[in-house]
Scaffold this active site. Sequence first.
Site, PDB file in Angstrom:
ATOM      1  N   ASP A  31     -32.247 -57.310  -9.222  1.00  0.00           N
ATOM      2  CA  ASP A  31     -33.173 -58.406  -8.890  1.00  0.00           C
ATOM      3  C   ASP A  31     -32.533 -59.382  -7.900  1.00  0.00           C
ATOM      4  OD1 ASP A  31     -35.540 -59.796  -9.008  1.00  0.00           O
ATOM      5  OD2 ASP A  31     -35.146 -60.716 -10.953  1.00  0.00           O
ATOM      6  N   TRP A  86     -32.537 -63.279  -1.535  1.00  0.00           N
ATOM      7  CA  TRP A  86     -31.430 -63.021  -0.597  1.00  0.00           C
ATOM      8  C   TRP A  86     -31.953 -63.122   0.841  1.00  0.00           C
ATOM      9  CZ3 TRP A  86     -30.238 -59.688   3.354  1.00  0.00           C
ATOM     10  CH2 TRP A  86     -28.885 -59.535   3.676  1.00  0.00           C
ATOM     11  N   HIS A 145     -34.698 -56.046   0.592  1.00  0.00           N
ATOM     12  CA  HIS A 145     -34.722 -54.740  -0.083  1.00  0.00           C
ATOM     13  C   HIS A 145     -33.821 -53.750   0.662  1.00  0.00           C
ATOM     14  CE1 HIS A 145     -37.785 -56.338  -2.613  1.00  0.00           C
ATOM     15  NE2 HIS A 145     -38.719 -56.365  -1.682  1.00  0.00           N
ATOM     16  N   TRP A 151     -46.672 -53.262  -8.244  1.00  0.00           N
ATOM     17  CA  TRP A 151     -47.812 -52.795  -7.435  1.00  0.00           C
ATOM     18  C   TRP A 151     -48.729 -53.960  -7.046  1.00  0.00           C
ATOM     19  CZ3 TRP A 151     -47.507 -48.315  -5.147  1.00  0.00           C
ATOM     20  CH2 TRP A 151     -46.897 -47.225  -5.761  1.00  0.00           C
ATOM     21  N   LEU A 175     -22.301 -37.724 -12.751  1.00  0.00           N
ATOM     22  CA  LEU A 175     -23.085 -38.916 -13.113  1.00  0.00           C
ATOM     23  C   LEU A 175     -24.563 -38.545 -13.113  1.00  0.00           C
ATOM     24  CD1 LEU A 175     -23.344 -42.090 -13.447  1.00  0.00           C
ATOM     25  CD2 LEU A 175     -23.524 -42.202 -10.950  1.00  0.00           C
ATOM     26  N   ARG A 207     -28.441 -57.623 -15.412  1.00  0.00           N
ATOM     27  CA  ARG A 207     -29.524 -58.141 -14.570  1.00  0.00           C
ATOM     28  C   ARG A 207     -28.909 -59.132 -13.589  1.00  0.00           C
ATOM     29  NH1 ARG A 207     -35.872 -59.317 -15.531  1.00  0.00           N
ATOM     30  NH2 ARG A 207     -36.297 -59.964 -13.397  1.00  0.00           N
ATOM     31  N   ARG A 220     -34.628 -62.146 -18.518  1.00  0.00           N
ATOM     32  CA  ARG A 220     -35.783 -61.513 -19.167  1.00  0.00           C
ATOM     33  C   ARG A 220     -35.744 -60.016 -18.873  1.00  0.00           C
ATOM     34  NH1 ARG A 220     -38.048 -65.087 -15.406  1.00  0.00           N
ATOM     35  NH2 ARG A 220     -38.457 -64.128 -13.402  1.00  0.00           N
ATOM     36  N   LEU A 221     -36.555 -59.268 -19.658  1.00  0.00           N
ATOM     37  CA  LEU A 221     -36.544 -57.805 -19.522  1.00  0.00           C
ATOM     38  C   LEU A 221     -37.575 -57.305 -18.513  1.00  0.00           C
ATOM     39  CD1 LEU A 221     -36.037 -56.615 -23.207  1.00  0.00           C
ATOM     40  CD2 LEU A 221     -34.411 -56.502 -21.315  1.00  0.00           C
ATOM     41  N   SER A 222     -38.600 -58.098 -18.233  1.00  0.00           N
ATOM     42  CA  SER A 222     -39.631 -57.693 -17.269  1.00  0.00           C
ATOM     43  C   SER A 222     -40.133 -56.260 -17.511  1.00  0.00           C
ATOM     44  CB  SER A 222     -39.103 -57.838 -15.829  1.00  0.00           C
ATOM     45  OG  SER A 222     -38.709 -59.172 -15.580  1.00  0.00           O
ATOM     46  N   GLU A 275     -25.846 -54.470 -24.871  1.00  0.00           N
ATOM     47  CA  GLU A 275     -25.244 -55.766 -24.558  1.00  0.00           C
ATOM     48  C   GLU A 275     -25.796 -56.223 -23.199  1.00  0.00           C
ATOM     49  OE1 GLU A 275     -23.234 -57.437 -26.561  1.00  0.00           O
ATOM     50  OE2 GLU A 275     -23.301 -55.837 -28.052  1.00  0.00           O
TER      51      GLU A 275
HETATM   52  C1  IPE Z   1     -38.098 -56.577 -12.161  1.00  0.00           C
HETATM   53  O1  IPE Z   1     -37.959 -57.580 -11.235  1.00  0.00           O
HETATM   54  C2  IPE Z   1     -38.391 -55.282 -11.474  1.00  0.00           C
HETATM   55  C3  IPE Z   1     -37.315 -54.738 -10.646  1.00  0.00           C
HETATM   56  C4  IPE Z   1     -36.132 -55.234 -10.473  1.00  0.00           C
HETATM   57  C5  IPE Z   1     -37.627 -53.522  -9.988  1.00  0.00           C
HETATM   58  P1  IPE Z   1     -39.169 -58.559 -10.877  1.00  0.00           P
HETATM   59  O2  IPE Z   1     -38.627 -59.493  -9.854  1.00  0.00           O
HETATM   60  O3  IPE Z   1     -40.366 -57.782 -10.525  1.00  0.00           O
HETATM   61  O4  IPE Z   1     -39.414 -59.298 -12.261  1.00  0.00           O
HETATM   62  P2  IPE Z   1     -40.039 -60.729 -12.568  1.00  0.00           P
HETATM   63  O5  IPE Z   1     -41.364 -60.788 -11.875  1.00  0.00           O
HETATM   64  O6  IPE Z   1     -39.074 -61.746 -12.033  1.00  0.00           O
HETATM   65  O7  IPE Z   1     -40.121 -60.790 -14.061  1.00  0.00           O
HETATM   66  C1  IPE Z   2     -35.907 -56.935  -6.779  1.00  0.00           C
HETATM   67  O1  IPE Z   2     -35.908 -58.026  -5.936  1.00  0.00           O
HETATM   68  C2  IPE Z   2     -36.554 -55.706  -6.156  1.00  0.00           C
HETATM   69  C3  IPE Z   2     -37.908 -55.439  -6.647  1.00  0.00           C
HETATM   70  C4  IPE Z   2     -38.496 -56.026  -7.650  1.00  0.00           C
HETATM   71  C5  IPE Z   2     -38.669 -54.412  -5.960  1.00  0.00           C
HETATM   72  P1  IPE Z   2     -37.133 -59.010  -5.829  1.00  0.00           P
HETATM   73  O2  IPE Z   2     -38.008 -58.550  -4.721  1.00  0.00           O
HETATM   74  O3  IPE Z   2     -37.782 -59.193  -7.139  1.00  0.00           O
HETATM   75  O4  IPE Z   2     -36.391 -60.352  -5.392  1.00  0.00           O
HETATM   76  P2  IPE Z   2     -36.721 -61.817  -5.873  1.00  0.00           P
HETATM   77  O5  IPE Z   2     -36.690 -61.834  -7.355  1.00  0.00           O
HETATM   78  O6  IPE Z   2     -38.077 -62.164  -5.330  1.00  0.00           O
HETATM   79  O7  IPE Z   2     -35.632 -62.658  -5.272  1.00  0.00           O
HETATM   80 MG    MG Z   3     -37.454 -60.481  -8.672  1.00  0.00          MG
END
Ligand code: IPE
Ligand code: IPE
Ligand code: MG
Length: 247
Positions: free
Chosen positions: A25, A30, A42, A74, A136, A193, A199-201, A212
């Site tokens: 995340d 970034w 990305h 999506w 792996l 994370r 959070r687990l999202s 852990e």
């Molecule tokens: C979780 O990150 C999904 C991925 C890292 C692929 P998100 O950025 O989508 O999660 P939320 O919206 O902060 O919970």
């Molecule tokens: C994680 O980075 C990648 C995906 C969820 C696809 P984010 O795109 O969620 O980056 P932030 O959380 O908005 O910084």
């Molecule tokens: Mg994010």
Amino acid sequence: MSDDALLQRIRLSGAIPTHVAVIMDGNGRWAQGRSLPRPLGHAAGMAAVREAVEACLATGVAVLTLFAFSQENWQRPADEIAALMSLLEEYIEREMSDLRERRVAVRFLGELDRLVPSAREAVDRIVATTAGGDALALNICVSYGSRAEITRAARLLAEDVAAGRMSADQVDEEALARRLYTAEWPDPDLLIRTSGEQRLSNFLLWQLAYAEFHVSPVLWPDFTRQHFFEAILDFQRRDRRFGRVPV
Ligand code: IPE
Ligand code: IPE
Ligand code: MG
């Protein structure tokens, strides 16, 4: 600290996690921090995937499961989704032969039918090309949602019971776990994370029951193999009790 010094410390600090899961995340932040469009964040995140794979190969982690794109993702703008899909194809084309040489077996977990055909073909290609890799197991979760995965497992169980292939009283935790995408791997020992979110999202809700957690403030594109090594060292300091009393 150098790679060698960190690896030495890991070797002296006890068991390493067999299975590490990562919520990658912070790519968007970034990019925003550099006044760049989100897709460039990305793209920068791909280098961090390589770092994570190297860290696993160097330490002997057997399974690495990465959350790359959630079902909820999506709902992002169409241009960001398109950029992510073409980056997925780019990653596969660029890394496939190297991963094969390094005996990394790549698998994809999620509702892959929703991918555009060219991405779906690339996914099938790398899975076939790297099959049998024994250094792996690299699982990439794409179009993945944990509630959907558990619901699918429940549906598969219901179908088996309805068809008489099993009885209702044979429905137990093991039977359900066997119908998850992760059936062939042990549960993650460590969840990382990045970007500070706690959070687990909707990621691996069932499988992370006793993992852990290591939350790093570092944004995913900046997460190096040294950060990965630090996460393993943090894991090695934990006292895992699984509900029992300390021995
Ligand atoms: C979780 O990150 C999904 C991925 C890292 C692929 P998100 O950025 O989508 O999660 P939320 O919206 O902060 O919970
Ligand atoms: C994680 O980075 C990648 C995906 C969820 C696809 P984010 O795109 O969620 O980056 P932030 O959380 O908005 O910084
Ligand atoms: Mg994010």
